[in-house]
Motif scaffolding. Structure first.
Motif, mmCIF file in Angstrom:
data_model
loop_
_atom_site.group_PDB
_atom_site.id
_atom_site.type_symbol
_atom_site.label_atom_id
_atom_site.label_comp_id
_atom_site.label_asym_id
_atom_site.label_seq_id
_atom_site.Cartn_x
_atom_site.Cartn_y
_atom_site.Cartn_z
ATOM 1 N N ASP A 1 42.766 -53.881 -15.246
ATOM 2 C CA ASP A 1 42.991 -55.143 -15.937
ATOM 3 C C ASP A 1 44.361 -55.070 -16.619
ATOM 4 O OD1 ASP A 1 43.025 -57.385 -17.571
ATOM 5 O OD2 ASP A 1 41.038 -57.014 -18.436
ATOM 6 N N PRO A 2 45.420 -55.436 -15.890
ATOM 7 C CA PRO A 2 46.783 -55.273 -16.419
ATOM 8 C C PRO A 2 47.022 -55.952 -17.771
ATOM 9 C CG PRO A 2 46.856 -55.847 -14.100
ATOM 10 C CD PRO A 2 45.421 -55.986 -14.542
ATOM 11 N N GLU A 3 46.422 -57.116 -17.975
ATOM 12 C CA GLU A 3 46.628 -57.809 -19.251
ATOM 13 C C GLU A 3 46.014 -57.010 -20.394
ATOM 14 O OE1 GLU A 3 45.313 -61.862 -19.114
ATOM 15 O OE2 GLU A 3 46.561 -62.312 -17.368
ATOM 16 N N ARG A 4 44.809 -56.532 -20.194
ATOM 17 C CA ARG A 4 44.136 -55.735 -21.234
ATOM 18 C C ARG A 4 44.873 -54.416 -21.437
ATOM 19 N NH1 ARG A 4 42.401 -54.949 -25.884
ATOM 20 N NH2 ARG A 4 40.702 -53.498 -26.121
ATOM 21 N N PHE A 5 45.338 -53.813 -20.344
ATOM 22 C CA PHE A 5 46.080 -52.562 -20.431
ATOM 23 C C PHE A 5 47.320 -52.749 -21.292
ATOM 24 C CE2 PHE A 5 49.001 -49.271 -18.984
ATOM 25 C CZ PHE A 5 48.185 -48.151 -18.967
ATOM 26 N N GLU A 6 48.041 -53.839 -21.058
ATOM 27 C CA GLU A 6 49.246 -54.130 -21.841
ATOM 28 C C GLU A 6 48.893 -54.350 -23.314
ATOM 29 O OE1 GLU A 6 52.811 -57.440 -22.065
ATOM 30 O OE2 GLU A 6 51.804 -57.110 -20.145
ATOM 31 N N GLU A 7 47.799 -55.056 -23.558
ATOM 32 C CA GLU A 7 47.351 -55.309 -24.926
ATOM 33 C C GLU A 7 47.026 -54.000 -25.651
ATOM 34 O OE1 GLU A 7 43.328 -57.238 -26.709
ATOM 35 O OE2 GLU A 7 44.367 -58.430 -25.188
ATOM 36 N N GLN B 1 51.099 -48.610 -29.517
ATOM 37 C CA GLN B 1 52.475 -48.521 -29.999
ATOM 38 C C GLN B 1 52.556 -48.930 -31.467
ATOM 39 O OE1 GLN B 1 55.208 -47.208 -28.700
ATOM 40 N NE2 GLN B 1 54.119 -46.643 -26.842
ATOM 41 N N ALA B 2 51.834 -49.982 -31.827
ATOM 42 C CA ALA B 2 51.823 -50.429 -33.228
ATOM 43 C C ALA B 2 51.204 -49.359 -34.128
ATOM 44 C CB ALA B 2 51.061 -51.743 -33.358
ATOM 45 N N ASP B 3 50.125 -48.744 -33.664
ATOM 46 C CA ASP B 3 49.500 -47.666 -34.435
ATOM 47 C C ASP B 3 50.456 -46.490 -34.599
ATOM 48 O OD1 ASP B 3 47.174 -49.118 -34.675
ATOM 49 O OD2 ASP B 3 46.068 -47.980 -33.159
ATOM 50 N N LEU B 4 51.149 -46.142 -33.528
ATOM 51 C CA LEU B 4 52.104 -45.037 -33.584
ATOM 52 C C LEU B 4 53.243 -45.346 -34.545
ATOM 53 C CD1 LEU B 4 53.032 -42.281 -32.574
ATOM 54 C CD2 LEU B 4 54.079 -43.434 -30.621
ATOM 55 N N THR B 5 53.753 -46.564 -34.501
ATOM 56 C CA THR B 5 54.826 -46.974 -35.409
ATOM 57 C C THR B 5 54.352 -46.907 -36.858
ATOM 58 O OG1 THR B 5 55.830 -48.381 -33.724
ATOM 59 C CG2 THR B 5 56.376 -48.868 -36.024
ATOM 60 N N ALA B 6 53.152 -47.426 -37.108
ATOM 61 C CA ALA B 6 52.605 -47.387 -38.469
ATOM 62 C C ALA B 6 52.407 -45.950 -38.935
ATOM 63 C CB ALA B 6 51.279 -48.152 -38.522
#
Length: 119
Positions: free
Chosen positions: A92-98, A104-109
């Protein structure tokens, strides 16, 4: 990063009162194995994972290694389940991207929290 995360879990566990501090080493190891086994049957975030983190934190504080050699079948089951989850996600490419964006947001935080305020 994984080690820093373990330290954070351990610090949180200590702040919450070290619920498993009165277990003997043998009792702690058996409890860890039981929860790991339960988690291998239900590989998803939530209650069993949090309990395992507490047992892991207690093991870490005592400088005891988790008995992975004693949970080989459970570990194999967990790996297979995680591989299946990953394959479904990739389908599910859309879910994968999500999910990728969320990670990425978790890693940045996490990095920002680790680095502290700038200035």
């Amino acid at each position: 990063m994984f080690m820093a995360e373990q330290m954070d879990f351990a610090a949180d566990y200590v702040r919450r009162g070290r619920a498993h501090r009165n277990l003997t080493d043998a009792e702690l190891i058996e409890a860890w194995k039981a929860v790991f086994g339960a988690l291998s049957h239900v590989p998803r975030p939530g209650h069993p994972g949090e309990i395992l983190q507490d047992f892991q934190a207690e093991l870490d504080l005592r400088q005891l290694a988790p008995p992975f050699d004693a949970v080989g079948e459970d570990l194999d089951r967990l790996k297979a389940a995680m591989a299946e989850i990953f394959e479904r996600l990739r389908a599910d490419p859309e879910r994968f991207e999500e999910v990728e964006k969320e990670l990425q947001a978790d890693l940045t935080a996490f990095r920002q929290e680790r680095e502290g305020p700038k200035g």
